[in-house]
Design an enzyme around this catalytic site. Structure first.
Site, PDB file in Angstrom:
ATOM      1  N   THR B 148       0.815  -1.215   0.000  1.00  0.00           N
ATOM      2  CA  THR B 148       0.000   0.000   0.000  1.00  0.00           C
ATOM      3  C   THR B 148       0.850   1.267   0.000  1.00  0.00           C
ATOM      4  O   THR B 148       1.842   1.356   0.703  1.00  0.00           O
ATOM      5  CB  THR B 148      -0.908   0.001   1.238  1.00  0.00           C
ATOM      6  OG1 THR B 148      -1.681  -1.187   1.216  1.00  0.00           O
ATOM      7  CG2 THR B 148      -1.825   1.191   1.273  1.00  0.00           C
ATOM      8  N   GLY B 187       2.390  -3.005   7.911  1.00  0.00           N
ATOM      9  CA  GLY B 187       2.539  -3.304   9.334  1.00  0.00           C
ATOM     10  C   GLY B 187       4.003  -3.402   9.739  1.00  0.00           C
ATOM     11  O   GLY B 187       4.813  -3.997   9.025  1.00  0.00           O
ATOM     12  N   GLU B 430      -6.381  -5.811   2.856  1.00  0.00           N
ATOM     13  CA  GLU B 430      -6.419  -6.992   1.986  1.00  0.00           C
ATOM     14  C   GLU B 430      -7.550  -6.865   0.948  1.00  0.00           C
ATOM     15  O   GLU B 430      -8.166  -7.846   0.573  1.00  0.00           O
ATOM     16  CB  GLU B 430      -6.613  -8.290   2.794  1.00  0.00           C
ATOM     17  CG  GLU B 430      -5.769  -8.426   4.042  1.00  0.00           C
ATOM     18  CD  GLU B 430      -4.276  -8.192   3.806  1.00  0.00           C
ATOM     19  OE1 GLU B 430      -3.820  -8.430   2.677  1.00  0.00           O
ATOM     20  OE2 GLU B 430      -3.579  -7.760   4.745  1.00  0.00           O
TER      21      GLU B 430
END
Lengths: 670, 670
Positions: B148, B187, B430
């Site tokens: 992303t 993350g 996702e």
């Protein structure tokens, strides 16, 4: 808005504003009540915007609770002082000012002015007001309203705190007799207030007379130390409301003079004789006012979420519409429009509804002040359901707006989580929503019984007498009148069905209470339909009776229709179950939804601009007026407290010991 | 459960457990796959429960982000070590262990095992695996999956980061060419990882070959300092995920060797020649697996919220049912049942659906590993929509559970806000849910076209060929079969309507793309209906084909029917618009809802007990197995950091200066 110092604006947003086919300023004036009112609003916003004391020294979400509390205390005390200096007395003026200065940064003294002072003014005797109001107005006394207990919330009769009159000493003895009787949740109770208005079961001459209100000192007015017999503190972290020290309070044999009972209506005489109030409902006035305010307040929260999501959706481009072409503004996707435009429409719908019932409240309340109490029941029936319906729907839509911002909506940078956690307790406090729906349901049941007996009803429930055999006359133009009639038909049918159901259960031999318990869910649905009809009608009336220019009126009609059409499609079964809408009419309404999305599309940004929220109030990287969202997100990231060091101490404490040392030569080759 | 050390239990809860008419243990075994599996699960839960290293030293919500990060890092590193020591290799085993040890306290190294390692294993060459896997498995390399970007999420083709091959040095040059191209959200990227798998546009020999994956070192493996050309950090506070350092990353002319491209499928040869993969879809495997896992994961989140809300609703008493009588358990109110029981049913529905599609994933994936790629499209079509449908529905229901706990649901003491903010990003990451619905919609459109041409479809979409003129045969027993058929009819009708609509728009002269853009909302609705049908059918099949004893089976049938019946009533228009359900059948279904709530009522607590969550995992004052909620709330309050001092420093700093000194004599008289 453009005149207020914003210079460079994202090209997409600038284009949106240029292409809107109505005058934003006109609509702003329509919302807030005219040119002068808008000017006044902006003046007060600017006072807040330009005051360096009202700046936060870091992002709200980066603060600990202690910092949030201190920041809010500092800002709200400063604003209280400024309000006095500016001689603001209109509720609306104070609201606009504080909303801009500390939006969703809850005041640690808010309940003092929203409930403590009004209750003192409403329920205090002249003596009490003379004695306490000057101190309370100068914040020497800071108070809260202590009703909710650990074991009881909305069900007031179940509260356990006792106030027992002792005629010998002419005092009330206050007691928390059980674990569950401790006060729990009252705002600012933990650390800030030194007084409260206590709701307690009154005992005198050996008898319980139910809930009454008492003025109770909790902390020393000078040292602020908690008084003997008083155990109190903060209740700990919550989903939001970080700056509010919602508190708990245990009273152990605390004595207050007889004069500390608020005795304007009920009284306890020196000898312990109880004198009852002229009307049992009269003391619920404060709660009703707060419920009335909630309708407009949650609509404001939703409006702010809409401003953020719509502006961002105009700035954000994602996925080429045709292969190799430019990426589209996401606001051009039908699915995005279907998330956001009904939310915008809902914000308008509830704002106008909130203004309308505030007007009604003031009218009825001034009658009450003059002793005319006959409309209290109607007011309660109207406001209980609308508080529930508005808070529940607006909060759901705020989350829709947040999710419509994609991943960035989850960051506090978006500003929407702050709005959501501040808005959602409106579903619970001042009466839990389901309980309130059922209170309005009981009112509707009474109204329906009157209709059956041919009695006349107040305007907003008169539709209950509608002839249910009449079918919809909705045509391809989908007129506002036909939409209002559809909602009234649906509500009338559902109220009738629920009422008939309970009546037949009673005929079958169930007690009224048993029958009620078996039909409550049906009554909740019917009450939602009733509230929905009221909102559609109020919005529609507001638009129809306006003297807006043609362009602005046209866009408002579209917004109002979208609110109604979307609601029909979301609850389609209700409208077609009895054949009220034909299958052809359903097709018409379904097509109308698409047309309305298309019609609103060019005006979407202008519609949220019209809410007139300055960037300071929005506190959002995504909702900025200038649309410079990506630089703002980057800046927001860089300011994260975790970024103070490149390598965190925890690397050395936790990570490094478990990692094997990597061969330098391997490392060098990477 | 009772054998696990709980002694005194709230009388109402004890009574509920005694009165349940099925064996909880049997149902637990049914959910988790048998006696041995339950024993294993409990063994691992107990390892976590009894490990003092996995205690938090204060409530999660009382921690700053830094403390949450450190706590989670400490605990998850410890658990990683213990997993190795215990030689746990089954994904399920590790999950049960960590879920109990740090529930909703996100791992700052989770993506390393959930995405970095699997991608390396799946897409790495044998050489790459040999070189990097041993280091990664020993946490010397800790990696994330950097896809992303600030300006692009789900739309992968739009990602802007570039990897340009330089044949001279045999290196890739990595670049973030724009502000919006910085990686944002991955993350653990900010502070924890020293490596990432980077998704970037591959350029070689002057041509762009689209997204490819590269192994990129970000920090020195020994000192952990960020490497030259790498700017990275934490993105700041979010709605939840406090312990996760979701990060941003800007690459400025960073060079990595050619060997760092993951080249199992696509390759760049030394001279820059590009070799394309055998199947374009093959590299999306990791994402599909995560989507599959999400279905069961969000159902677990909902299950936990249900445990809390149902137990609390059995303990909490509020409002006498008949005047003067005892207050009722709130779970006895129909409106409360109507909030909670459908949520419980939904948790079961999605848990079984998640297990089923995991089974399907494994089957298809092992075919893929053997080169059989023909079912990748079906798998994608199945999982994309279900990921969206499950996350969206479960999260909405978690909020319903929270609100059903009244005011206390808003306190972090309830434990539900922690679950909600952890579950809700499943709607976005996702693959954003609307985008995923539309991916499944495109698949359904293809399937429908095949049906029109008489082709055979895979099992789970074969119902699309249903004869839509057949009316429902639903009778007063409301059989599972009739419910499944109702959902399949609804979905088939809605898919057909959307497909017909787009086909006719194309006939009218619109391009396929234009027609698609005008029908996406209709396709979203149709896809939801499709997913709903799949879930109802899967749940129903699971129950029908089970070999449960009669009592347990009976309650499972009721739960399954409640899921289906409630869904019909919530979407009634869809089922009656074409006359599929008659008005008499609608009455039958409506009555059935009330019967099912009554039927489930005595088993409600047992149904949530069966999920088998220990108190440590729930981390909730309201959801405790022993029901001692009020003492727990009082203890929670007392532990609030604001209560360290009776009088806060901020009183002296802010409040005292604005308060007039109150006359001692007045103060004394209070």
């Amino acid at each position: 808005m453009a005149a207020r110092g914003r210079v460079t604006v994202n090209a997409d947003l600038a284009k949106e504003r240029k292409n809107a086919n109505f005058d934003v300023e006109t609509l702003t004036n329509f919302i807030y009540g005219g040119v002068a009112a808008t000017e006044r609003r902006r003046y007060l916003q600017d006072v807040a915007i330009n005051d360096p004391v009202l700046e936060n020294n870091k992002a709200w979400a980066c603060m600990s609770r202690e910092e949030q509390y201190e920041t809010a205390l500092r800002k709200h005390l400063h604003m209280a002082k400024r309000i006095e200096e500016m001689k603001l007395t209109e509720e609306r003026d104070m609201f606009y000012y504080t909303e801009t200065g500390a939006n969703h940064e809850n005041s640690p003294i808010g309940v003092h002015s929203s409930m403590f002072l009004p209750t003192l003014r409403k329920q205090g005797t002249e003596d009490q007001k003379r004695r306490y109001l000057p101190l309370a107005e100068k914040l020497e006394i800071i108070g809260t309203y202590a009703q909710t207990e650990l074991g009881h919330g909305t069900f007031i009769r179940g509260l356990e705190t006792t106030a027992t009159y002792d005629p010998k000493s002419r005092e009330f003895v206050l007691q928390s007799p059980t674990l569950t009787s401790m006060k729990y949740w009252p705002g600012h109770l933990g650390k800030t207030v030194n007084f409260c208005i206590l709701m307690a079961q009154l005992y005198t001459s050996g008898k319980c007379y139910g809930m009454h209100t008492f003025l109770v000192p909790l902390r020393d007015l000078n040292t602020h130390q908690s008084l003997p017999g008083v155990e109190l503190g903060d209740i700990g972290p919550k989903f939001g409301y970080g700056s509010n020290d919602n508190g708990y309070l245990i009273l152990n044999n605390v004595r207050i003079p007889r004069e500390n009972m608020l005795m304007r209506y009920s009284k306890v005489l020196e000898d312990g004789t109880y004198v009852k109030p002229p009307n049992a409902k009269i003391s619920y006035g404060t709660m009703t006012l707060i419920r009335v305010r909630i309708v407009a307040n949650v609509s404001r929260c939703l409006a702010q979420a809409c401003v953020i999501a719509v502006r961002y959706s105009a700035v954000r481009r994602q996925t080429e519409v045709s292969p190799g072409g430019p990426e589209a503004q996401i606001i051009d996707y039908q699915t995005q429009q279907h998330k956001l435009f009904p939310a915008v429409a809902m914000a308008y719908a509830f704002y106008f509804t909130g203004s309308e019932i505030y007007r009604i409240y003031n009218r009825i309340n001034s009658n009450v002040e003059q002793g005319k109490l006959d409309q209290i029941g109607d007011l309660h029936g109207l406001t209980a359901g609308l508080k529930a319906f508005s808070s529940s729907n607006c909060c759901t839509s705020i989350e829709v707006c947040r999710l419509a911002c994609g991943g960035h909506g989850y960051s506090h940078a978006s500003g929407i989580p702050k709005i959501y956690v501040d808005a959602i307790p409106n579903s619970t406090y001042e009466g839990e929503n389901t309980v309130l729906y059922l209170q309005t349901a009981r009112y509707l049941l009474k109204c329906f019984t009157k209709v059956q007996m041919g009695e006349k009803l107040p305007g907003f429930v008169s539709y209950l007498g509608t002839d249910l055999t009449v079918k919809s006359t909705l045509k391809s133009d989908v007129s506002l009148e036909s939409l209002v009639l559809a909602y009234e038909h649906r509500a009338a049918r559902m109220v009738k069905a629920a009422a008939t159901n309970i009546q037949s259960l009673v005929k079958e031999g169930l007690s009224q209470q048993q029958a009620w318990n078996k039909t409550t869910q049906q009554f909740v649905w019917a009450t939602m339909a009733h509230c929905h009809a009221y909102v559609v009608k109020t919005f529609s009336t507001k638009v129809i009776t306006s003297n807006l220019d043609d362009e602005t009126r046209k866009v408002m009609v579209a917004v109002c229709k979208l609110y109604a059409v979307n609601g029909i499609l979301e609850n389609l079964g209700d409208f077609i179950q009895d054949g009220f809408l034909s299958s052809g009419q359903v097709d018409t309404v379904t097509r109308k939804l698409t047309y309305l999305l298309d019609e609103i599309r060019p005006n979407a940004v202008a519609l949220v601009d019209a809410f007139d929220y300055p960037d300071k109030a929005l506190d959002s990287c995504l909702g900025r007026y200038d649309g410079d969202v990506y630089q703002a997100l980057y800046d927001y990231a860089k300011a994260s407290p975790l970024n103070k060091k490149d390598v965190l101490d925890s690397f050395h404490t936790y990570l490094s010991p478990v990692k094997g040392k990597v061969d330098k030569s391997f490392s060098a080759k990477l």
